[in-house]
Design a protein around this motif. Structure first.
Motif, PDB file in Angstrom:
ATOM      1  N   ILE A 192       7.196 -31.543  15.473  1.00 47.92           N
ATOM      2  CA  ILE A 192       6.302 -32.203  16.426  1.00 47.92           C
ATOM      3  C   ILE A 192       6.274 -31.410  17.732  1.00 47.92           C
ATOM      4  CG2 ILE A 192       5.773 -34.374  17.597  1.00 47.92           C
ATOM      5  CD1 ILE A 192       7.730 -35.747  15.625  1.00 47.92           C
ATOM      6  N   ASN A 193       5.073 -31.068  18.169  1.00 46.05           N
ATOM      7  CA  ASN A 193       4.874 -30.308  19.404  1.00 46.05           C
ATOM      8  C   ASN A 193       5.461 -28.895  19.316  1.00 46.05           C
ATOM      9  OD1 ASN A 193       3.615 -30.402  21.950  1.00 46.05           O
ATOM     10  ND2 ASN A 193       5.574 -30.628  22.999  1.00 46.05           N
ATOM     11  N   CYS A 194       5.626 -28.420  18.108  1.00 47.59           N
ATOM     12  CA  CYS A 194       6.135 -27.066  17.881  1.00 47.59           C
ATOM     13  C   CYS A 194       5.830 -26.694  16.426  1.00 47.59           C
ATOM     14  CB  CYS A 194       7.638 -26.980  18.136  1.00 47.59           C
ATOM     15  SG  CYS A 194       8.643 -28.136  17.172  1.00 47.59           S
ATOM     16  N   ARG A 195       6.055 -25.427  16.101  1.00 47.06           N
ATOM     17  CA  ARG A 195       5.833 -24.984  14.731  1.00 47.06           C
ATOM     18  C   ARG A 195       6.938 -24.034  14.303  1.00 47.06           C
ATOM     19  NH1 ARG A 195       0.305 -21.652  14.711  1.00 47.06           N
ATOM     20  NH2 ARG A 195       0.962 -21.200  12.573  1.00 47.06           N
ATOM     21  N   ASP A 196       7.210 -24.020  13.011  1.00 49.16           N
ATOM     22  CA  ASP A 196       8.181 -23.091  12.455  1.00 49.16           C
ATOM     23  C   ASP A 196       7.617 -21.674  12.539  1.00 49.16           C
ATOM     24  OD1 ASP A 196      10.344 -21.993  10.937  1.00 49.16           O
ATOM     25  OD2 ASP A 196       9.109 -22.132   9.134  1.00 49.16           O
ATOM     26  N   PRO A 239      -0.532 -29.773  19.747  1.00 52.55           N
ATOM     27  CA  PRO A 239      -1.749 -30.072  20.499  1.00 52.55           C
ATOM     28  C   PRO A 239      -2.765 -28.941  20.338  1.00 52.55           C
ATOM     29  CG  PRO A 239       0.238 -30.167  21.894  1.00 52.55           C
ATOM     30  CD  PRO A 239       0.614 -29.490  20.630  1.00 52.55           C
ATOM     31  N   ASP A 240      -4.035 -29.287  20.288  1.00 48.71           N
ATOM     32  CA  ASP A 240      -5.094 -28.280  20.197  1.00 48.71           C
ATOM     33  C   ASP A 240      -5.373 -27.738  21.599  1.00 48.71           C
ATOM     34  OD1 ASP A 240      -7.210 -26.656  19.649  1.00 48.71           O
ATOM     35  OD2 ASP A 240      -8.545 -28.231  18.910  1.00 48.71           O
ATOM     36  N   GLU A 241      -4.517 -26.822  22.037  1.00 45.79           N
ATOM     37  CA  GLU A 241      -4.593 -26.292  23.398  1.00 45.79           C
ATOM     38  C   GLU A 241      -5.922 -25.576  23.657  1.00 45.79           C
ATOM     39  OE1 GLU A 241      -2.099 -27.128  25.210  1.00 45.79           O
ATOM     40  OE2 GLU A 241      -0.253 -27.106  24.040  1.00 45.79           O
ATOM     41  N   THR A 242      -6.335 -24.740  22.714  1.00 41.60           N
ATOM     42  CA  THR A 242      -7.569 -23.977  22.894  1.00 41.60           C
ATOM     43  C   THR A 242      -8.774 -24.908  22.956  1.00 41.60           C
ATOM     44  OG1 THR A 242      -6.604 -22.074  21.761  1.00 41.60           O
ATOM     45  CG2 THR A 242      -9.005 -22.138  21.933  1.00 41.60           C
ATOM     46  N   GLY A 243      -8.799 -25.889  22.063  1.00 40.26           N
ATOM     47  CA  GLY A 243      -9.902 -26.852  22.064  1.00 40.26           C
ATOM     48  C   GLY A 243      -9.958 -27.655  23.353  1.00 40.26           C
ATOM     49  N   ALA A 244      -8.793 -28.000  23.890  1.00 41.00           N
ATOM     50  CA  ALA A 244      -8.744 -28.770  25.134  1.00 41.00           C
ATOM     51  C   ALA A 244      -9.280 -27.951  26.303  1.00 41.00           C
ATOM     52  CB  ALA A 244      -7.315 -29.211  25.419  1.00 41.00           C
ATOM     53  N   ALA A 245      -8.887 -26.676  26.369  1.00 43.66           N
ATOM     54  CA  ALA A 245      -9.366 -25.812  27.450  1.00 43.66           C
ATOM     55  C   ALA A 245     -10.869 -25.575  27.340  1.00 43.66           C
ATOM     56  CB  ALA A 245      -8.616 -24.487  27.421  1.00 43.66           C
ATOM     57  N   LEU A 246     -11.336 -25.433  26.117  1.00 42.89           N
ATOM     58  CA  LEU A 246     -12.781 -25.269  25.898  1.00 42.89           C
ATOM     59  C   LEU A 246     -13.524 -26.506  26.399  1.00 42.89           C
ATOM     60  CD1 LEU A 246     -14.931 -23.405  24.504  1.00 42.89           C
ATOM     61  CD2 LEU A 246     -14.530 -24.720  22.418  1.00 42.89           C
ATOM     62  N   GLU A 247     -12.997 -27.689  26.092  1.00 37.50           N
ATOM     63  CA  GLU A 247     -13.663 -28.940  26.483  1.00 37.50           C
ATOM     64  C   GLU A 247     -13.661 -29.132  27.994  1.00 37.50           C
ATOM     65  OE1 GLU A 247     -13.421 -33.783  25.682  1.00 37.50           O
ATOM     66  OE2 GLU A 247     -12.146 -32.409  24.535  1.00 37.50           O
ATOM     67  N   LEU A 266      -7.208 -37.448  39.693  1.00 35.75           N
ATOM     68  CA  LEU A 266      -7.416 -36.163  39.019  1.00 35.75           C
ATOM     69  C   LEU A 266      -8.017 -36.301  37.617  1.00 35.75           C
ATOM     70  CD1 LEU A 266      -6.825 -33.039  38.886  1.00 35.75           C
ATOM     71  CD2 LEU A 266      -4.547 -33.662  38.014  1.00 35.75           C
ATOM     72  N   THR A 267      -9.064 -35.537  37.365  1.00 36.56           N
ATOM     73  CA  THR A 267      -9.613 -35.402  36.013  1.00 36.56           C
ATOM     74  C   THR A 267      -8.721 -34.443  35.229  1.00 36.56           C
ATOM     75  OG1 THR A 267     -11.895 -35.840  36.660  1.00 36.56           O
ATOM     76  CG2 THR A 267     -11.564 -34.533  34.660  1.00 36.56           C
ATOM     77  N   THR A 268      -8.288 -34.873  34.049  1.00 41.84           N
ATOM     78  CA  THR A 268      -7.308 -34.071  33.318  1.00 41.84           C
ATOM     79  C   THR A 268      -7.410 -34.340  31.820  1.00 41.84           C
ATOM     80  OG1 THR A 268      -4.926 -33.530  33.213  1.00 41.84           O
ATOM     81  CG2 THR A 268      -5.499 -35.816  33.601  1.00 41.84           C
ATOM     82  N   MET A 269      -6.792 -33.462  31.032  1.00 41.35           N
ATOM     83  CA  MET A 269      -6.785 -33.602  29.580  1.00 41.35           C
ATOM     84  C   MET A 269      -5.451 -34.204  29.137  1.00 41.35           C
ATOM     85  SD  MET A 269      -9.762 -32.464  28.666  1.00 41.35           S
ATOM     86  CE  MET A 269      -9.578 -32.347  26.882  1.00 41.35           C
ATOM     87  N   ALA A 270      -5.492 -35.376  28.511  1.00 46.79           N
ATOM     88  CA  ALA A 270      -4.278 -36.074  28.095  1.00 46.79           C
ATOM     89  C   ALA A 270      -3.741 -35.483  26.800  1.00 46.79           C
ATOM     90  CB  ALA A 270      -4.551 -37.561  27.910  1.00 46.79           C
ATOM     91  N   LEU A 271      -2.468 -35.120  26.819  1.00 49.52           N
ATOM     92  CA  LEU A 271      -1.807 -34.597  25.621  1.00 49.52           C
ATOM     93  C   LEU A 271      -1.715 -35.669  24.537  1.00 49.52           C
ATOM     94  CD1 LEU A 271       0.976 -32.675  27.507  1.00 49.52           C
ATOM     95  CD2 LEU A 271      -0.431 -31.617  25.741  1.00 49.52           C
ATOM     96  N   PRO A 272      -1.809 -35.273  23.258  1.00 53.27           N
ATOM     97  CA  PRO A 272      -1.802 -36.258  22.162  1.00 53.27           C
ATOM     98  C   PRO A 272      -0.399 -36.582  21.657  1.00 53.27           C
ATOM     99  CG  PRO A 272      -2.277 -34.092  21.267  1.00 53.27           C
ATOM    100  CD  PRO A 272      -2.123 -33.908  22.759  1.00 53.27           C
ATOM    101  N   HIS A 273       0.565 -36.761  22.562  1.00 51.70           N
ATOM    102  CA  HIS A 273       1.949 -36.919  22.135  1.00 51.70           C
ATOM    103  C   HIS A 273       2.196 -38.186  21.320  1.00 51.70           C
ATOM    104  CE1 HIS A 273       3.521 -33.926  25.344  1.00 51.70           C
ATOM    105  NE2 HIS A 273       3.441 -33.372  24.164  1.00 51.70           N
ATOM    106  N   ARG A 274       1.630 -39.309  21.745  1.00 46.71           N
ATOM    107  CA  ARG A 274       1.872 -40.536  20.970  1.00 46.71           C
ATOM    108  C   ARG A 274       1.227 -40.439  19.587  1.00 46.71           C
ATOM    109  NH1 ARG A 274       1.293 -46.569  23.391  1.00 46.71           N
ATOM    110  NH2 ARG A 274       2.275 -45.443  25.111  1.00 46.71           N
ATOM    111  N   ALA A 275       0.044 -39.850  19.530  1.00 45.99           N
ATOM    112  CA  ALA A 275      -0.620 -39.664  18.237  1.00 45.99           C
ATOM    113  C   ALA A 275       0.195 -38.747  17.335  1.00 45.99           C
ATOM    114  CB  ALA A 275      -2.021 -39.095  18.444  1.00 45.99           C
ATOM    115  N   MET A 276       0.824 -37.718  17.908  1.00 47.99           N
ATOM    116  CA  MET A 276       1.667 -36.836  17.116  1.00 47.99           C
ATOM    117  C   MET A 276       2.850 -37.599  16.546  1.00 47.99           C
ATOM    118  SD  MET A 276       1.717 -33.057  18.893  1.00 47.99           S
ATOM    119  CE  MET A 276       2.163 -33.554  20.541  1.00 47.99           C
ATOM    120  N   GLY A 277       3.448 -38.483  17.344  1.00 45.88           N
ATOM    121  CA  GLY A 277       4.568 -39.282  16.853  1.00 45.88           C
ATOM    122  C   GLY A 277       4.168 -40.186  15.707  1.00 45.88           C
ATOM    123  N   ARG A 278       3.017 -40.863  15.846  1.00 48.03           N
ATOM    124  CA  ARG A 278       2.542 -41.754  14.771  1.00 48.03           C
ATOM    125  C   ARG A 278       2.242 -40.968  13.505  1.00 48.03           C
ATOM    126  NH1 ARG A 278      -0.574 -44.317  19.008  1.00 48.03           N
ATOM    127  NH2 ARG A 278      -2.343 -43.037  18.411  1.00 48.03           N
TER     128      ARG A 278
END
Length: 334
Positions: free
Chosen positions: A145-149, A159-167, A293-305
């Motif tokens: 979760i929040n990392c990769r092997d 998190p889709d970091e690139t997609g968030a920055a694009l948005e 502040l307008t900001t992009m919310a990380l999907p941490h709770r969704a990752m946990g579920r």
């Protein structure tokens, strides 16, 4: 005398396997009506799960282990844990965590955790990164979760970091901003991927390189909120330069807080003169800034579920990296 599964099965007119499935999340198929009826009978008879006996039968305890890679120190740790714990508790299980840090290796933590015979094990990191998981433990970890092997042997939720920055960059462009500076987080995977999305948005909008300034938030090669900040100096230089930005995208909400203060010192107004946007949605910062502040919310709770769904599924999901989208939180800074 304590009620048994046999007692419940006899009262409900079903098999013991069906009762076990209803109460303990087994593989038996049944209607929701049957499942609810079995639970009501179990409660009426005062049935209490014998975890020790259940562990002997199944080979595991009703636990999900969480290897926390410094996760407890993160302001977002509660979101990952709440998402994971809520989904696990719905299956009548519990989460227990062990923190990786200091001189404790991944191998020693996993060895210790497996002594408790959990149903499954997850590995979660404080920030988005690649982890070199020991080969002999790749099969022991069901999801990251929040990392990769580093070798992509384990299903990972990131998190889709690139997609968030694009948005968020497109959001600034749609608001009429063209001279956009990005004060980014150096040395972090998240920063690298966000810069990619930032530049993609500018390229798609045919905004030339002069309108795409990327600057490091700190003087060190790897971002830390304890490192010497360059934010104030960057903002001062840009606002006194020949091409003042009309928007500043920030690597996180802490950087945005510094940008607010630096812009105020130059006499600039937010958002009339300069729009400010960010990543993370650290609510105690983002909602209290003036303007909020307008900001992009990380999907941490969704990752946990989602991690819980993967860990508790009867069939193992194909190994791969799953990118979860951020959520745009519109406030008054753009």
């Amino acid at each position: 005398m304590t009620a048994s599964l046999n007692d419940i099965a006899a009262r409900a007119g079903v098999s013991v396997k069906t009762v076990s499935g209803a109460l303990h999340g087994g593989s038996a198929r049944m209607s929701d009506e049957t499942r609810q009826r079995i639970k009501e009978i179990a409660e009426e008879l005062g049935y209490v799960t014998n975890f020790a006996a259940r562990s002997m039968r199944q080979g595991w305890m009703p636990l999900v282990g969480l290897v926390a890679d410094d996760l407890i120190t993160s302001p977002f740790a509660t979101e990952i844990i709440r998402g994971l714990d809520g989904a696990v508790r719905a299956a009548d299980m519990a989460v227990f965590a062990m923190t990786l840090g200091g001189h404790r290796s991944i191998a020693s933590i996993l060895d210790e955790m497996r002594r408790f015979r959990p149903r499954a094990i997850a590995y979660a990191a404080m920030y988005h990164k690649s982890v070199d998981l020991p080969p002999e433990f790749a099969d022991a970890v069901g999801v990251m979760i929040n990392c990769r092997d580093a070798n992509d042997r384990v299903t990972s939720l990131v998190p889709d970091e690139t997609g968030a920055a694009l948005e968020i960059t497109n959001y600034l462009i749609d608001a009429g901003r063209r001279n956009i500076a990005f004060i980014n987080l150096p040395g972090l995977l998240a920063g690298e991927l966000r810069e990619l999305g930032f530049r993609q948005a500018l390229d798609q909008a045919d905004i030339d390189g002069a309108g795409a300034i990327v600057l490091p938030a700190v003087s060190k090669a790897i971002y830390s909120d304890r490192a010497h900040s360059l934010v104030s100096a960057h903002v001062h230089a840009m606002m006194n330069g020949s091409r003042r930005p009309d928007a500043i995208l920030c690597g996180n909400d802490r950087v945005a807080m510094e940008v607010y203060a630096a812009l105020r010192r130059t006499g600039a107004s937010i958002p009339d003169d300069v729009a400010v946007a960010s990543f993370d949605n650290q609510v105690e910062i983002a909602s209290r800034l003036d303007p909020p502040l307008t900001t992009m919310a990380l999907p941490h709770r969704a990752m946990g579920r989602q991690a819980a769904q993967i860990l508790l599924a009867e069939d193992r999901v194909p190994v791969g990296v799953q990118k979860l989208p951020f959520q745009l939180v519109e406030r008054a800074s753009v």
